[in-house]
Design a protein around this motif. Structure first.
Motif, short mmCIF file in Angstrom:
data_model
loop_
_atom_site.label_atom_id
_atom_site.label_comp_id
_atom_site.label_asym_id
_atom_site.label_seq_id
_atom_site.Cartn_x
_atom_site.Cartn_y
_atom_site.Cartn_z
N PHE A 325 1.89 8.49 -6.30
CA PHE A 325 1.13 9.40 -5.44
C PHE A 325 -0.26 9.62 -6.01
CE2 PHE A 325 -0.45 13.71 -4.84
CZ PHE A 325 -0.50 13.80 -3.46
N THR A 326 -0.34 9.90 -7.31
CA THR A 326 -1.63 10.18 -7.95
C THR A 326 -2.52 8.95 -7.90
OG1 THR A 326 -0.53 11.75 -9.43
CG2 THR A 326 -2.74 11.02 -10.05
N LEU A 327 -1.96 7.77 -8.16
CA LEU A 327 -2.77 6.55 -8.14
C LEU A 327 -3.30 6.26 -6.73
CD1 LEU A 327 -0.72 4.20 -10.51
CD2 LEU A 327 -2.83 5.45 -11.01
N CYS A 328 -2.47 6.46 -5.72
CA CYS A 328 -2.93 6.24 -4.34
C CYS A 328 -4.04 7.22 -3.97
CB CYS A 328 -1.76 6.37 -3.37
SG CYS A 328 -0.57 5.00 -3.47
N CYS A 329 -3.88 8.48 -4.37
CA CYS A 329 -4.90 9.49 -4.09
C CYS A 329 -6.18 9.20 -4.88
CB CYS A 329 -4.38 10.89 -4.40
SG CYS A 329 -3.18 11.50 -3.20
N ALA A 330 -6.02 8.66 -6.10
CA ALA A 330 -7.20 8.30 -6.90
C ALA A 330 -8.00 7.19 -6.20
CB ALA A 330 -6.77 7.85 -8.30
N VAL A 331 -7.29 6.25 -5.59
CA VAL A 331 -7.97 5.19 -4.84
C VAL A 331 -8.74 5.79 -3.66
CG1 VAL A 331 -7.60 3.19 -3.33
CG2 VAL A 331 -6.39 3.35 -5.51
N LEU A 332 -8.11 6.72 -2.94
CA LEU A 332 -8.80 7.38 -1.82
C LEU A 332 -10.00 8.17 -2.32
CD1 LEU A 332 -8.88 8.10 1.19
CD2 LEU A 332 -7.38 10.04 0.68
N PHE A 333 -9.84 8.86 -3.43
CA PHE A 333 -10.94 9.63 -4.03
C PHE A 333 -12.12 8.72 -4.33
CE2 PHE A 333 -12.60 10.77 -8.39
CZ PHE A 333 -13.49 11.76 -7.95
N VAL A 334 -11.86 7.58 -4.94
CA VAL A 334 -12.94 6.64 -5.26
C VAL A 334 -13.54 6.04 -4.00
CG1 VAL A 334 -13.44 4.40 -6.34
CG2 VAL A 334 -12.09 6.11 -7.57
N ALA A 335 -12.67 5.60 -3.08
CA ALA A 335 -13.16 4.92 -1.87
C ALA A 335 -14.08 5.80 -1.05
CB ALA A 335 -11.97 4.45 -1.04
N VAL A 336 -13.70 7.06 -0.86
CA VAL A 336 -14.52 7.97 -0.05
C VAL A 336 -15.76 8.42 -0.82
CG1 VAL A 336 -14.58 10.16 1.17
CG2 VAL A 336 -12.54 8.75 1.29
#
Length: 501
Positions: A325-336
């Motif tokens: 969950f944290t890794l997926c959210c980290a990807v979204l954080f970086v992407a946006v």
């Protein structure tokens, strides 16, 4: 159909209605930022922040209370429904009238000049209607009428969006002669340009009224039952829930209420306080992209956590869930965050809103930690120590108020964003620390914090490395995003293959 399949199907229906509704409402942001200046949108942002608080007050925990008492053995559900509805009808009427009478003081809190009191009256009516609808909706859920529940919710949302587009886009364009000029006489009778942002509230009011019409069967089945004595246990159960809800709203929306009060006049040259609230509120909507992911995850994970709680290997499973969950959210954080200028083109249609984009990465990270907190909170839910959730919520509320008081005069709306991040980080950290003592789970804390630091580093590089050419900047930002994703896949794939956390 098995019980599990039935539960999964209903969870999907409730989840889709909620998530799709939030997505559709988020799509109104480009409309508002294109049609309203920041000061006008600040009115919408500020008043809806008050709505979040007052929704909790208007229902004062009775929805959850109705669920709890309706499932007790020997309960006459119809009598309970009658008593709760009678109480809510009475209190909603009193609260609505009282709030309408306080219209002028409420408008002064937003520094609005006289003449805008009708906004507060419309808000009061919306709150009253939504409070009355809360228990019929709860009854639909209790009776497993998930499809009807979802259909009425979506009808409310679609009508609200349709009316917003009609009054804010269609009518002004027709009157301006952009298209369908033969309709100008009819539109002139339906549309008053002086109402302005008031049509946002009128659209909500019409949608709330329509919702009660669709709930007519549930409303007509009510038999008024007065009497305080049978309500005493209900109220005793409800008021702590209300306090917990208010604490949650402090953490979620108080910054947009405090900002116009504590921001020094002239802090942003050429802008008043309402404009600052509008800019902050519009940029906050971009960070809601993280909230939508968390909401979708919650609908899928909540039943999963409780189902896994009896398994011997459940702590390891919970750790694995938090990791991915944290890794997926980290990807979204970086992407946006890295590509925020592209995202802003969709959401923020007027240049004056772009000056607040610096708060977006902070708010995205804050919402990420809120999602982490929600994962970590499984320990007090499974051990029936939910009062810890109340303590953590109030601790977050205290920190939110204190940091907003200290930072808004110095940093403006960036201070509010930092306060939100600090609040959710503290709540997650405390929840993990307490969980280690009551329900130990082998969370890979150091590993996850390292990944979040790497993500923050990638975002910092994208923000602080100046590139004058637009296409070069876009290409560089895309490479940063793909590089971060590739690094996660490269390093974490062996762990995933081994099933490790």
């Amino acid at each position: 159909m098995s019980v599990a399949k039935k539960l999964a199907g209903q969870t999907a229906v409730y989840g889709v209605s909620s998530i799709v509704g939030r997505v559709l409402n988020t799509l109104l942001v480009p409309v508002y930022t294109a049609r309203f200046v920041a000061a006008q949108y600040g009115i919408v942002t500020g008043l809806f922040a008050y709505v979040s608080f007052l929704n909790v007050v208007f229902t004062y925990g009775m929805e959850t209370t109705f669920f709890r008492f309706a499932n007790r053995p020997g309960t006459d559900r119809q009598e309970l429904y009658d008593r709760v509805m009678t109480l809510l009808l009475l209190t909603s009427a009193l609260f609505t009238v009282g709030l309408a009478l306080l219209a002028r003081p409420l408008m002064s809190l937003l520094a609005l000049p006289p003449g805008h009191e009708r906004y507060a009256v419309w808000i009061a009516c919306i709150l009253g209607l939504d409070a009355v609808a809360a228990i019929p909706f709860a009854r639909l859920r209790l009776e497993n009428k998930a499809r009807k529940f979802a259909a009425i919710r979506l009808a409310n949302i679609l009508l609200n969006i349709g009316l917003n587009l009609f009054f804010i886009v269609f009518c002004p364009d027709v009157l301006a002669g952009k298209y369908l000029t033969p309709l100008q006489p009819l539109v002139a009778r339906l549309y008053d340009p002086t109402v302005g942002v008031g049509y946002v509230f009128i659209s909500n009011l019409a949608a709330s009224t329509f919702t009660l019409v669709l709930l007519y069967r549930e409303l007509l089945s009510v038999r008024l039952r007065l009497g305080l004595q049978p309500l005493r246990p209900l109220l005793r159960y409800a008021y702590p829930i209300m306090l917990m809800g208010l604490a949650g709203m402090v953490n979620e929306t108080l910054d947009r209420i405090l900002l116009p009060k504590w921001l020094p006049e002239g802090f942003y040259p050429g802008q008043d306080r309402l404009a600052a609230v509008g800019i902050y509120g519009a940029c906050y909507k971009i960070a809601i992209l993280m909230s939508l992911v968390i909401q979708a995850f919650k609908y899928a994970a909540e039943p999963f956590f409780f189902a896994q709680s009896t398994e011997k290997n459940s702590p390891h499973t919970f750790a694995l869930v938090l990791k991915w969950f944290t890794l997926c959210c980290a990807v979204l954080f970086v992407a946006v965050s890295v590509n925020v200028d592209l995202v802003a083109r969709v959401f923020l249609r007027s240049p004056e809103y772009l000056q607040g984009l610096s708060v977006v990465p902070v708010l995205l990270l804050a919402n990420l930690f809120l999602g982490v907190y929600w994962n970590l909170s499984v320990w007090f839910k499974l051990t029936d120590k939910t009062y810890y959730g109340t303590y953590l919520g109030f601790a977050g509320a205290v920190l939110t108020i204190a940091l907003n008081f200290l930072l808004i005069p110095v940093l403006g709306y960036m201070g509010s964003a930092i306060a939100t991040l600090a609040c959710y980080f503290m709540m997650a950290a405390l929840c993990w620390w307490l969980g280690e003592r009551h329900f130990p789970v082998p969370y890979p804390v150091v590993r996850l914090l390292t990944w979040l630091l790497v993500a923050c580093g990638v975002v910092a590089v994208s923000w602080w490395l100046p590139l004058s050419d637009t296409w070069t900047a876009h290409a560089f930002h895309a490479l940063l995003t793909l590089g971060f994703i590739g690094l996660i896949v490269l390093i974490e794939k062996p762990h995933r293959a081994l099933g490790g956390a």
